[in-house]
Design a protein around this motif. Structure first.
Motif, mmCIF file in Angstrom:
data_model
loop_
_atom_site.group_PDB
_atom_site.id
_atom_site.type_symbol
_atom_site.label_atom_id
_atom_site.label_comp_id
_atom_site.label_asym_id
_atom_site.label_seq_id
_atom_site.Cartn_x
_atom_site.Cartn_y
_atom_site.Cartn_z
ATOM 1 N N ALA A 1 3.329 2.380 2.912
ATOM 2 C CA ALA A 1 2.792 2.040 4.226
ATOM 3 C C ALA A 1 2.929 0.544 4.493
ATOM 4 C CB ALA A 1 1.332 2.467 4.320
ATOM 5 N N LEU A 2 2.741 -0.260 3.456
ATOM 6 C CA LEU A 2 2.921 -1.709 3.571
ATOM 7 C C LEU A 2 3.766 -2.164 2.388
ATOM 8 C CD1 LEU A 2 -0.648 -2.977 4.517
ATOM 9 C CD2 LEU A 2 1.333 -2.819 6.020
ATOM 10 N N ASP A 3 4.766 -2.989 2.670
ATOM 11 C CA ASP A 3 5.709 -3.381 1.615
ATOM 12 C C ASP A 3 5.752 -4.897 1.513
ATOM 13 O OD1 ASP A 3 7.625 -3.388 -0.277
ATOM 14 O OD2 ASP A 3 9.246 -2.648 1.014
ATOM 15 N N LYS A 4 5.027 -5.438 0.536
ATOM 16 C CA LYS A 4 5.027 -6.875 0.243
ATOM 17 C C LYS A 4 4.821 -7.717 1.502
ATOM 18 C CE LYS A 4 7.708 -6.768 -3.974
ATOM 19 N NZ LYS A 4 8.588 -5.582 -3.896
ATOM 20 N N VAL B 1 0.856 -1.185 0.000
ATOM 21 C CA VAL B 1 0.000 0.000 0.000
ATOM 22 C C VAL B 1 0.884 1.225 0.000
ATOM 23 C CG1 VAL B 1 -1.733 1.322 1.270
ATOM 24 C CG2 VAL B 1 -1.845 -1.169 1.253
ATOM 25 N N ARG B 2 0.585 2.148 -0.932
ATOM 26 C CA ARG B 2 1.351 3.394 -0.986
ATOM 27 C C ARG B 2 0.423 4.562 -0.756
ATOM 28 N NH1 ARG B 2 5.753 1.411 -4.360
ATOM 29 N NH2 ARG B 2 4.820 -0.320 -5.493
ATOM 30 N N TYR B 3 0.880 5.541 0.072
ATOM 31 C CA TYR B 3 0.209 6.843 0.152
ATOM 32 C C TYR B 3 1.167 7.830 -0.477
ATOM 33 C CZ TYR B 3 -2.821 4.678 3.658
ATOM 34 O OH TYR B 3 -3.695 3.870 4.310
ATOM 35 N N GLY B 4 0.933 8.177 -1.743
ATOM 36 C CA GLY B 4 1.889 9.027 -2.430
ATOM 37 C C GLY B 4 3.217 8.305 -2.513
#
Lengths: 573, 289
Positions: free
Chosen positions: A353-356, A346-349
């Protein structure tokens, strides 16, 4: 019909009958005629109460819906449609439904303000249309015929009173059904409503449809009341005044709608007798509405609060625990794991926030998810529960992919979540909320579950329940649904240590008792050790460790991430 | 074709006024986070104050100045109510408050201005500015469009380039944080209300001569104004400007066609429906829900 619903319905019928009886014996025809208007307006206010009071949307075109009903009634009268006024009114109400749905549609996914603009626009457009097409029979002075039985002013008063009572009782019954609870849930928090499987668009549309129907009926009654109508009866100004009064008195309560009807119908009469300008009423309504909005309490609610203070209701004792009555597991045990999250990103810009992230929750187990603040734990819950617009990777519930499904669909498939801050509508009572969240359990099961989690009795209003206990109710509702997977977001926050330990024991029992697998996010390591079979540790959006709690929680990397303590430095010192 | 062009240009001055009102609505929303249903009623108050002064014998120019001042004061009063009691309220509650206030304002306005009695609104910019393809373009049309464009770019520049603009943006997004940082939140908010009050009054004074001059129908110009603001999604000044002009021109076109002329009041509603249906295609969960 449930006991409480029957009781309040009976109270409505008796009080309306008493008002009718007293009025007819004591009052002159003149006052009976005025009083009829009170109840016609009362019905219009109840229709507004569904949209505004119960579902929390702003509708500024309620009198336009009434105008559709009135126009249809007038048309059927001129056309000599069989069945007479009652049938015409009913058809008029039905004719308003598609209009209400069409107005509600553009506001389904957007909140209140846009709806206010749409409805005001519709009221303005309806004004111009009505002024052009005029009412059927308006120019030929063709009076709308009343039914022979109710032709006199006294008779028509009774007719209106009966319709009012029928609608009030019907709304009382609806308010205690799942639909009524869903309206309140949507009003309080659309996210929380979707998370318990309520269809937010469905709740809004049904509110608009039923509201338009009832408004249409009030318009038809007004047609029979006045005989001939002009477009001014349904102008935008009338809709705005109705909105102000509904806000002021609390139109979704029976006494609020009658009080509002009295204000709108009798205020001009009072002003006339005092030799004051009659339009002063609108100013009073506006100020009253602003006052109600600033205190957050309508007249009806203030009255109920006063009543409760004078006659405090005995709080029912919490139910006793009867383990045999607890709801039974509803999940079929399959070979697949309950939840598989794989390479979730999950990316915010530019922030990741969450990486694999990979997490697997086996069937009927409790898996812990820990990590310092900002590690991405709640983001993971949001993503899996469907509240993020996009994410990469996938989530599978018992083998079936969830990606792309709405939060509501995920909830329906057996994925439930709780919230860090409680989002339960305070107008519900404990039992109504758990029933709404669970989709229906028996009264015995409900009591047993409430006792198991040490919650208050089912009849306790949520407004009386403290924030910590509301979070337990959140869990109770999710458990009662017996989902495949339960995502608990810091359930023990706000609980005392003793309560937290007890809660930990209960969470550990969830898989065996109710068949659900649990993902437990928690900062309290005692609970994590107590309840979880495995623990996954997140830091800065990455999984840094995973395994049995006693091993994982003592790893130096985990201790460092959590407490900022460098394990080796500590050992050296 | 000529007929249609005439009709479209006839809608130009209305469109310019809608654009000003729409830009004001965006301005109010972006800076004090209020969807203001009383916008046009504020302007109507100022416009009717001007007419009263002219009817009492005052010359036109000082009457206009005092009228704009009256509109500014009305807006200030509403601004005080909003900042004093509703600064922490949700957007929905604030909108409900202004909707309720609109009822009271219309009632008071109708009483003070004598209901449906006609008032003669003097034309602020009479006459024709130029001919374009054989069609007269009025001074009023040119004036409102210029004002709308100037106001749009002034608002954009103010927000993007000045320190006060930056502070105001902070104020609308996080009023509490802005207050804690020592930004004079209430004073700035009131200033915003005063500014929009003055602008809407100017817009309504210019287009009043072409409207049915009664307080209620002028207050209800808030509908096309909000429709224009909606086209700009309550954030883009330029889109609101274009939206306002578009609504005015479409209304003008509709009144040019006999079959539709009586229904031209429905144009803003159709625009609102279309914009909302289009804009919510990609609507997602946000924090507010």
């Amino acid at each position: 019909m449930k006991h409480a619903s029957f009781g309040s319905s009976l109270a409505i019928v008796l009080s309306v009958a008493a008002i009718g009886g007293l009025s007819l014996t004591l009052l002159s025809s003149y006052w009976i005629f005025l009083l009829t208007a009170v109840f016609v307006v009362g019905i219009a206010l109840q229709s507004l109460g569904i949209v505004a009071g119960r579902t929390g949307m702003i509708s500024l075109c309620q009198m336009s819906f009434a105008g559709v009903g009135a126009w249809t009634t007038g048309y059927l009268n001129v056309a000599g449609f069989p069945g007479g006024l009652p049938v015409w009114i009913l058809i008029g109400g039905l004719a308003a439904v598609p209009v209400g749905v069409a107005i509600g549609l553009p506001a389904l996914r957007l909140r209140g303000i846009n709806l206010a603009i749409v409805t005001l626009g519709f009221a303005a457009a309806f004004d111009t249309v009505l002024a052009t097409i005029t009412f059927p029979g308006q120019t030929s002075f063709n009076q709308v015929a009343r039914p022979a039985l109710f032709d006199s002013d006294e008779g028509y008063f009774l007719f209106v009173l009966v319709v009012y009572a029928v609608i009030a009782v019907a709304l009382e019954v609806v308010s205690r059904t799942r639909l009524g609870a869903a309206w309140l849930a949507v009003r309080h928090s659309e996210r929380a409503a979707a998370a318990v499987g309520v269809s937010v668009p469905g709740a809004k549309l049904s509110a608009f449809a039923i509201s338009a129907f009832i408004a249409g009926i009030s318009g038809g009654l007004l047609a029979g009341y006045l005989g001939t109508l002009v477009s001014d009866n349904f102008s935008m100004m009338q809709s705005l005044a109705l909105f102000a009064v509904a806000t002021m008195t609390g139109a979704h309560y029976v006494h609020g709608s009658i009080a509002g009807g009295v204000l709108i119908a009798l205020f001009p009469e009072l002003m006339r007798r005092l030799n004051l300008p009659q339009d002063l009423g609108a100013v009073v309504f506006a100020l009253g509405a602003v006052q109600a909005l600033s205190t957050g309490e309508s007249m009806a609610e203030a009255l109920m609060r006063l009543f409760r203070r004078l006659f405090p209701r005995a709080v029912e004792a919490p139910p006793l625990l009867d383990e045999a009555s607890l709801p039974k597991p509803a999940v079929a045990e399959t070979s697949a794991s309950a939840l598989d999250v794989s390479s979730l990103t999950v990316r915010y810009g530019s922030v990741i926030a969450l990486d694999k992230v990979d997490i697997t929750i086996p069937q009927r187990t409790v898996v812990g998810l820990v990590g310092p603040n900002g590690a991405g734990k709640s983001t993971l819950v949001d993503a899996v529960a469907g509240f993020l617009p996009t994410y990469e990777g996938s989530a599978r519930l018992a083998g079936a992919p969830l990606d792309g499904l709405s939060p509501r669909r995920r909830a329906r498939r057996g994925l439930r979540r709780t919230w860090q801050t409680t989002r339960i509508a305070p107008e519900l009572d404990v039992g109504q909320y758990v029933q709404l969240a669970s989709g229906g359990v028996s009264a015995h099961e409900l009591d047993a579950l409430l006792a198991w989690l040490e919650c208050p009795a089912a009849s306790t209003p949520i407004a009386f329940v403290d924030a910590g206990t509301r979070r337990l109710l959140d869990i109770a509702g999710a458990i009662a649904a017996r989902p495949q997977v339960l995502l608990l977001d810091e359930p023990a926050a706000g609980q005392s240590y003793a309560e937290a330990v007890k809660l930990g024991q209960r969470i550990a029992e969830i898989p065996s008792l109710f068949g659900s697998a649990v993902l437990l996010i928690e900062h309290d390591m005692d609970i994590v050790r107590q309840a979880c079979s495995t623990v996954t540790v997140l830091d800065f959006g990455r999984v840094i460790a995973s395994g049995p709690p006693q091993e994982v929680l003592d790893l130096p990397a985990v201790r460092k991430a959590y407490m900022g303590v460098d394990g080796e430095a500590e050992a050296a010192a | 074709m000529d007929g249609l062009l005439t009709a479209a240009t006839a809608g130009l001055s209305a469109g310019g006024a809608y654009a000003i009102l729409g830009v004001c609505a965006v301005f109010t929303y972006r800076l004090v986070a209020v969807v203001n249903f009383t916008g046009a009623a504020i302007g109507a108050t100022g416009a009717f104050a001007m007419v009263a002064l002219i009817e009492a014998g005052m010359a036109q120019f000082p009457a206009i100045v005092l009228g704009v001042l009256a509109g500014t004061l009305t807006a200030t009063a509403i601004g005080v109510v909003m900042t004093r009691w509703f600064s922490g309220a949700t957007a929905s509650t604030k909108a409900a408050v202004t909707a309720a206030l609109l009822v009271g304002m219309i009632a008071v306005g109708l009483r003070l201005t004598g209901g449906q009695d006609a008032h003669l609104f003097p034309a602020v910019a009479p006459g024709s500015a130029f001919r374009f393809a054989g069609v007269e373009v009025t001074n009023a049309g040119v004036l409102t469009v210029i004002l709308a464009v100037v106001f749009t770019f002034a608002a954009e520049t103010f927000l993007a380039r000045t320190r006060t603009g930056l502070r105001l943006r902070a104020l609308s997004e996080r009023p509490m944080a802005a207050e804690l940082m020592g930004i004079p939140v209430r004073r700035l908010a009131i200033t915003v209300w005063m500014l929009t009050g003055a602008m809407t009054t100017v817009a309504l004074i210019i287009i009043a001569p072409q409207r049915s001059p009664n307080f209620a129908s002028m207050s209800l110009l808030v509908v096309p104004a909000l429709a224009a603001a909606l086209i700009g999604a309550f954030s883009s000044f330029r889109a609101a400007l274009l939206g306002g002009l578009l609504i005015g021109i479409v209304e003008g076109l509709a009144s040019g066609i006999d079959r539709f002329s009586q229904y031209r009041g429905a144009v803003p509603f159709i625009v609102i429906l279309a914009v909302l249906l289009w804009s919510q295609r990609g609507a997602r969960w946000d924090e507010a829900r």
